[in-house]
Design an enzyme around this catalytic site. Structure first.
Site, PDB file in Angstrom:
ATOM      1  N   ASP A 157       6.670 -59.833  57.261  1.00 22.81           N
ATOM      2  CA  ASP A 157       6.239 -61.222  56.857  1.00 22.81           C
ATOM      3  C   ASP A 157       5.271 -61.162  55.660  1.00 22.81           C
ATOM      4  O   ASP A 157       4.384 -62.134  55.600  1.00 22.81           O
ATOM      5  CB  ASP A 157       5.410 -61.724  58.105  1.00 22.81           C
ATOM      6  CG  ASP A 157       6.279 -61.685  59.241  1.00 22.81           C
ATOM      7  OD1 ASP A 157       7.429 -62.000  59.274  1.00 22.81           O
ATOM      8  OD2 ASP A 157       5.796 -61.333  60.242  1.00 22.81           O
ATOM      9  N   LYS A 203       8.747 -61.113  51.506  1.00 27.03           N
ATOM     10  CA  LYS A 203       9.639 -60.463  50.450  1.00 27.03           C
ATOM     11  C   LYS A 203      10.510 -61.285  50.149  1.00 27.03           C
ATOM     12  O   LYS A 203      11.028 -61.225  48.911  1.00 27.03           O
ATOM     13  CB  LYS A 203      10.108 -59.371  51.543  1.00 27.03           C
ATOM     14  CG  LYS A 203       9.257 -58.274  51.758  1.00 27.03           C
ATOM     15  CD  LYS A 203      10.010 -57.169  52.767  1.00 27.03           C
ATOM     16  CE  LYS A 203      10.287 -57.763  54.048  1.00 27.03           C
ATOM     17  NZ  LYS A 203       9.071 -58.082  54.892  1.00 27.03           N
ATOM     18  N   GLY A 215      13.378 -62.376  59.252  1.00 24.36           N
ATOM     19  CA  GLY A 215      13.354 -64.003  58.658  1.00 24.36           C
ATOM     20  C   GLY A 215      12.625 -64.031  57.281  1.00 24.36           C
ATOM     21  O   GLY A 215      11.526 -64.259  57.342  1.00 24.36           O
ATOM     22  N   HIS A 216      13.508 -64.256  56.177  1.00 25.62           N
ATOM     23  CA  HIS A 216      13.174 -64.280  54.786  1.00 25.62           C
ATOM     24  C   HIS A 216      13.243 -65.813  54.405  1.00 25.62           C
ATOM     25  O   HIS A 216      14.151 -66.233  54.259  1.00 25.62           O
ATOM     26  CB  HIS A 216      13.871 -63.202  54.045  1.00 25.62           C
ATOM     27  CG  HIS A 216      13.935 -61.876  54.108  1.00 25.62           C
ATOM     28  ND1 HIS A 216      14.588 -60.780  54.037  1.00 25.62           N
ATOM     29  CD2 HIS A 216      12.959 -61.187  55.264  1.00 25.62           C
ATOM     30  CE1 HIS A 216      14.323 -59.690  54.520  1.00 25.62           C
ATOM     31  NE2 HIS A 216      13.286 -60.035  55.231  1.00 25.62           N
ATOM     32  N   GLN A 238      11.197 -56.332  57.484  1.00 25.86           N
ATOM     33  CA  GLN A 238      10.275 -55.999  58.284  1.00 25.86           C
ATOM     34  C   GLN A 238       9.183 -55.289  57.208  1.00 25.86           C
ATOM     35  O   GLN A 238       9.235 -55.589  56.359  1.00 25.86           O
ATOM     36  CB  GLN A 238      10.538 -55.071  59.514  1.00 25.86           C
ATOM     37  CG  GLN A 238      11.464 -55.805  60.640  1.00 25.86           C
ATOM     38  CD  GLN A 238      12.771 -55.791  60.401  1.00 25.86           C
ATOM     39  OE1 GLN A 238      13.452 -54.938  60.070  1.00 25.86           O
ATOM     40  NE2 GLN A 238      13.486 -56.817  60.466  1.00 25.86           N
TER      41      GLN A 238
HETATM   42  P1  IMP Z   1      12.607 -55.543  67.092  1.00 22.81           P
HETATM   43  O1  IMP Z   1      12.939 -55.443  65.614  1.00 22.81           O
HETATM   44  O2  IMP Z   1      12.983 -56.945  67.624  1.00 22.81           O
HETATM   45  O3  IMP Z   1      12.995 -54.631  68.023  1.00 22.81           O
HETATM   46  O4  IMP Z   1      10.953 -55.898  67.158  1.00 22.81           O
HETATM   47  C1  IMP Z   1       9.984 -54.706  67.180  1.00 22.81           C
HETATM   48  C2  IMP Z   1       8.885 -55.011  66.599  1.00 22.81           C
HETATM   49  O5  IMP Z   1       8.881 -55.333  65.159  1.00 22.81           O
HETATM   50  C3  IMP Z   1       8.214 -56.282  67.366  1.00 22.81           C
HETATM   51  O6  IMP Z   1       6.766 -56.101  67.254  1.00 22.81           O
HETATM   52  C4  IMP Z   1       8.625 -57.488  66.340  1.00 22.81           C
HETATM   53  O7  IMP Z   1       7.638 -58.572  66.365  1.00 22.81           O
HETATM   54  C5  IMP Z   1       8.632 -56.713  65.133  1.00 22.81           C
HETATM   55  N1  IMP Z   1       9.215 -57.221  64.156  1.00 22.81           N
HETATM   56  C6  IMP Z   1      10.681 -57.264  63.907  1.00 22.81           C
HETATM   57  N2  IMP Z   1      11.263 -58.044  62.778  1.00 22.81           N
HETATM   58  C7  IMP Z   1      10.056 -58.593  62.274  1.00 22.81           C
HETATM   59  C8  IMP Z   1       9.937 -59.363  61.059  1.00 22.81           C
HETATM   60  O8  IMP Z   1      10.798 -59.629  60.191  1.00 22.81           O
HETATM   61  N3  IMP Z   1       8.629 -59.659  60.733  1.00 22.81           N
HETATM   62  C9  IMP Z   1       7.670 -59.139  61.396  1.00 22.81           C
HETATM   63  N4  IMP Z   1       7.793 -58.168  62.431  1.00 22.81           N
HETATM   64  C10 IMP Z   1       9.163 -57.981  63.044  1.00 22.81           C
END
Ligand code: IMP
Length: 433
Positions: free
Chosen positions: A13, A16, A40-41, A226
């Site tokens: 977040d 990017k 979520g970009h 991420q």
């Molecule tokens: P997962 O990727 O859904 O398995 O989540 C694993 C961890 O990564 C959790 O803490 C999510 O909140 C975090 N996470 C996954 N995708 C994002 C992102 O795009 N932005 C911020 N945190 C993320």
């Protein structure tokens, strides 16, 4: 030509989407190399806000090619939805969006497993997005994943689906105590084939395509999702995602060799946020944290969850510089800090035994009990919103940026001062690197 990787340097977040969108104007090809629709970009163009989950942020420029690389995990229904949503906004993906035939699919059972497991973990949950990311990568590594390449070519594909669905139903029911309706393998199979037929024209050997683009002399932009501290190897394990979010992931997940990379940019929020569970040493559970949350509109673009907010953490960033080999920094959301009278930067941690650490230690037990050591600076307390010229920034804002550069020993090439494309200070051309 230059090939550039963009990664998140904190916990995701960082903004990017906007940086990739800006640079996509120069790049002919944009490649997403890991993750799935957990990302979520957000990109704002004129008065429209686009939130992209699977399609690379470069799609908003007419003449780009956008690639979903082999390192991604793809929820086909969500991808078709996103293509349709873009079409409704006047953006056609056909002919410009290409999907690696080696990318793995997120299957309906992956989503059920993700959510059921989180419920089971209860107080030790990861706080996943519930999109099936972890279970899909587990199957990939366990060699029981489904790749686009195999859907039509595999003669025993139906039997495979039957077997996988049966196995996962057993886990859901007997291991995870899942009480909802179980999956019907015929339905899973038919739905998959139906969606696959719609997406088939987009599928290709993307590694070869990227190589051809490089040979033609185009700029390639690798778009990370991420952030560094959500990386499966280098993040705050186990509170991480299931892919390599760091720059090295661009090579494996894009299908190109490291010798082809010319520059690596880390996107850095001017403060820190984290969504989901896990250690966060500079987290602020006070009115300053609330101010950052409010001014920065810190709510997840994918799940809508409130993001935790805190001070800029140079210890975290030093590790991000090392792991990613960052050559450039893009600092975002500087304007969110406009109202602060005093600003703190974390320059070290003290653990529970009084030992100092200059970077985030790897031990989980230590990560959870770190006390930040801060240096403070005066804030600028005037608006930087929309500033496009570095010289127009207040002196204390420039001092803050300079301090970040000095601590991290990496130059800043972009400063973002608002959500729109034009709210940007560009200090250097990364493609000339
Ligand atoms: P997962 O990727 O859904 O398995 O989540 C694993 C961890 O990564 C959790 O803490 C999510 O909140 C975090 N996470 C996954 N995708 C994002 C992102 O795009 N932005 C911020 N945190 C993320």
């Amino acid at each position: 030509m230059s090939n550039v990787i963009i990664v998140g340097s904190q916990w995701g977040d960082e903004g990017k989407g906007k940086i990739v969108d800006l640079l996509a104007e120069q790049a002919g090809t944009i490649v997403r190399f890991q993750g799935g629709n957990n990302a979520g970009h957000t990109v704002m163009v004129e008065s429209k806000t686009f939130i992209l989950h699977l399609v690379p942020s470069g799609i908003l420029h007419d003449n780009t090619k956008c690639i979903i690389g082999n390192g991604m995990v793809v929820d086909l229904d969500e991808l078709l939805k996103e293509i349709e949503e873009l079409r409704n906004l006047g953006i056609e993906s056909k002919g410009r969006l290409l999907i690696s035939d080696a990318a793995n699919l997120i299957m309906p059972y992956h989503k059920l497993l993700d959510v059921a497991r989180e419920e089971r973990l209860n107080s030790r949950k990861i706080g996943t997005t519930g999109r099936g990311i972890g279970p899909a990568y587990e199957d990939k590594v366990g060699r029981t994943g489904i790749r686009f390449a195999d859907i039509e070519s595999d003669s025993d594909f139906k039997e495979k689906i039957d077997r996988f669905v049966k196995d996962k139903n057993l886990i859901l029911k007997y291991v995870l105590d899942y009480k909802g309706p179980l999956l019907d393998s015929n339905e899973v199979f038919e739905n998959l084939l139906e969606s696959y037929r719609q997406i088939a024209p987009y599928i290709c050997d993307s590694s070869e395509l990227i190589d051809q683009e490089i040979k033609k002399g185009g700029h390639i932009l690798f778009e990370g999702a991420q952030g560094t501290f959500l990386d499966i190897d280098h993040g705050t394990y186990p509170f991480v995602t299931s892919s390599n979010t760091v720059s090295g992931g661009a090579c494996t997940g894009g299908g190109i060799g490291p010798s082809k990379i010319d520059a690596i940019a880390g996107v850095v929020k001017a403060y820190t946020t984290r969504v989901g569970e896990g250690p966060f040493p500079t987290e602020l559970n006070d009115e300053i944290g609330e101010l950052l949350s409010r001014e920065g509109n810190e709510f997840g673009a994918t799940t809508g969850r409130a993001r935790r907010c805190g001070w800029f953490d140079a210890c975290l960033l030093k590790k991000a510089v090392r792991i990613n080999g960052l050559t450039h920094l893009a600092v975002t959301k500087l304007d969110v800090m406009d109202k602060l009278a005093t600003i703190a930067i974390c320059i070290a941690y003290e653990d529970e035994h009084g030992t100092r650490h200059s970077v985030m230690p790897s031990k989980q037990s230590l990560q959870e009990k770190l006390t930040p050591v801060y240096e403070t600076m005066d804030g600028w307390q005037c608006s930087t919103s929309g500033v496009t010229d570095y010289g127009q920034l207040p002196e204390n804002a420039r001092k803050y940026l300079k301090r970040i550069e000095d601590l991290l020993e990496v130059p800043i090439f972009i400063v973002s001062t608002g959500p729109k494309r034009e709210h940007t200070i560009i200090l250097d051309d990364i493609f000339a690197a």
